[in-house]
Enzyme design. Structure first.
Site, mmCIF file in Angstrom:
data_model
loop_
_atom_site.group_PDB
_atom_site.id
_atom_site.type_symbol
_atom_site.label_atom_id
_atom_site.label_comp_id
_atom_site.label_asym_id
_atom_site.label_seq_id
_atom_site.Cartn_x
_atom_site.Cartn_y
_atom_site.Cartn_z
ATOM 1 N N CYS A 44 0.286 2.724 6.418
ATOM 2 C CA CYS A 44 0.734 1.403 6.684
ATOM 3 C C CYS A 44 0.723 0.512 5.405
ATOM 4 O O CYS A 44 0.253 1.096 4.320
ATOM 5 C CB CYS A 44 -0.246 0.819 7.933
ATOM 6 S SG CYS A 44 -2.019 0.633 7.018
ATOM 7 N N HIS A 46 -8.883 2.871 -2.510
ATOM 8 C CA HIS A 46 -7.564 2.434 -2.346
ATOM 9 C C HIS A 46 -7.168 1.751 -3.459
ATOM 10 O O HIS A 46 -7.051 0.657 -3.286
ATOM 11 C CB HIS A 46 -7.459 1.841 -0.883
ATOM 12 C CG HIS A 46 -6.138 1.472 -0.524
ATOM 13 N ND1 HIS A 46 -4.921 2.284 -0.911
ATOM 14 C CD2 HIS A 46 -5.567 0.567 0.001
ATOM 15 C CE1 HIS A 46 -3.897 1.632 -0.626
ATOM 16 N NE2 HIS A 46 -4.209 0.628 0.068
ATOM 17 N N CYS A 105 0.840 -1.170 -0.018
ATOM 18 C CA CYS A 105 0.021 0.143 -0.028
ATOM 19 C C CYS A 105 0.834 1.286 -0.027
ATOM 20 O O CYS A 105 0.393 2.377 -0.181
ATOM 21 C CB CYS A 105 -0.917 -0.064 1.210
ATOM 22 S SG CYS A 105 -1.952 -1.678 1.396
#
EC number: 2.3.1.16
Length: 436
Positions: free
Chosen positions: A422, A392, A99
């Protein structure tokens, strides 16, 4: 305060971010259904270059990322160069940090600028949750390899006779950590329980995220940084993110059932970020190169930090670990920040990181620091909403956050902004940005 590490070239130039752009973000299997990540990447980079009016030969490097990779295009960066009319001699390579992938892409281009090997480059990422690499079972994969080696038909038929029906079933991409078998949602549940984060708190953060994102669109704040996407069959362009719930009420969130711990959980689809398709990119160059081209930078990269922690527990605490490092390297404290943008993978994860950034005990006993990083001022935090609302697309989120934060800093007359996330595998990323 530890050692300050200025991000400058050998000539003393700062690392300028002169432009940023993204596609609208679309929920899985909606507007971008059937559009692979490489095409989304070409779309955003092509439009970014067109809007910037920077000659193609000025860009010397493109670093791009894709988390859910497609076997037919393993180096998405090079495919983007070849598919957008960029100079064929442009260096291009791909990166992946889950991510935090476009954070890594930005850091890599910045390092090339500081080393003096380039003067301008593009960093970004794209992902599609709608076009997935559907695999085959290990047994079928082995048979197919042996099939190609077999010389006669009898050998080939014998190979296939070993297969059972279950061996022919498609294998979807893994959603769990390879090393632990835990899903990210499982870790979010663990963190909610460990740090006493309630369902009500999670739903409230999710609702806040959607409200602020909807308001940002309504106020026209995202217009400059989000392109209009024209997608086959070209009947209806996508102008805005399609995940944002502008008309929802807090009571609506309470209706959803837990998604991971079905009996005792608090993490739901509504207080988590959804699977999303999209792409984002930024143009970086040395400060002197920007001046030569007559460009006014959006801002500058002041510092960055990447961290790694254990994956069995608290895997999503990356921001609590990477933020103090990034601030230390920038020579700043939390109170110096104008804006804080934290990736909202889950409301539980976000709230846990906020809690620990202000914890003296965590700083002392876990980080080995004398004092807490600092309390997060709600008036500075995710002021335009976050990933729970926008969505996302894994590799694109960092570039979205950087562009969005710099534009908002400029609207506020400048200052410092923190962007942090994160990532799977216990990874964390944080960057300090500066706008004038």
């Amino acid at each position: 305060m530890g050692q300050v590490l200025p991000l400058v070239t050998r000539q003393g130039d700062r690392i300028a971010i002169v432009s940023g752009l993204r596609t609208p973000f679309a929920r899985q299997a909606t507007a971008f259904h059937g559009i692979p990540a490489v095409d989304l990447g070409k779309m955003v980079v092509g439009e970014l270059l067109a809007r910037s009016e920077i000659p193609a030969e000025v860009i010397e490097q493109l670093v791009f990322g894709q988390v859910v990779q497609m076997p037919e295009a393993p180096n998405i960066a090079r495919e983007i160069v070849l598919g957008t009319g960029m100079n064929v001699h442009t260096d291009a390579y791909s990166v992946s940090r889950a991510c935090a992938t476009s954070f890594q892409a930005v850091a890599n281009v910045a390092e090339s600028l500081m080393a003096g090997t380039i003067r301008a480059g593009i960093a970004g990422g794209a992902d599609s949750s709608s076009v997935l690499p559907i695999g085959v079972s290990k047994k079928l994969a082995r048979v197919l390899v042996d099939f190609n080696k077999a010389r006669i038909m009898r050998q080939r038929l014998k190979l296939f006779s070993r297969l059972r029906l279950r061996d022919l079933m498609p294998v979807p991409p893994a959603v769990a950590e390879y090393s632990t078998g835990l899903r990210m949602g499982d870790t979010a549940e663990q963190m909610a329980k460990t740090y006493g984060i309630t369902r009500e708190q999670q739903d409230a953060l999710a609702h806040r995220s959607h409200q602020r994102a909807a308001q940002a669109w309504s106020d026209g704040k995202l217009k400059e940084e989000v392109m209009t996407a024209f997608i086959p069959p070209y009947k209806q362009p996508l102008v805005e993110d399609n995940n944002i719930r502008g008309n929802s009420s807090l009571a609506d969130y309470a209706k959803l059932r837990p998604a991971f711990d079905r009996k005792h959980g608090t993490v739901t689809a509504a207080n988590s970020t959804p699977l999303t398709d999209g792409a984002a990119a930024v143009i970086l160059m040395t400060e002197s190169r920007a001046k030569e081209l007559g460009l006014v930078p959006l801002g500058y990269l002041r510092s960055y930090a990447f961290t790694a922690i254990d994956v069995w527990q608290d895997m999503l605490l990356g921001p609590a670990w990477s933020t103090p490092l990034a601030l230390e390297r920038a020579g700043l404290t939390m109170s110096d920040l104008t804006l804080i943008d934290m990736h909202e993978a889950f409301a539980a994860q976000t709230l846990a990181n906020i809690q620990l950034l202000g914890s003296e005990r965590f700083a002392r006993d876990v980080l080995g620091r004398a004092h807490a990083t600092g309390e997060v001022d709600d008036s500075k935090f995710n002021v335009l909403g976050g990933s729970i609302a926008y969505g996302h697309p894994f590799a694109a989120t960092g570039a979205r956050m950087i562009t969005q934060t710099l534009h908002e800093l400029r609207r506020r007359g400048g200052g410092f902004g923190l962007v942090t996330a994160c990532a799977a595998g216990g990874l964390g990323a944080a960057m300090v940005l500066e706008a004038e």
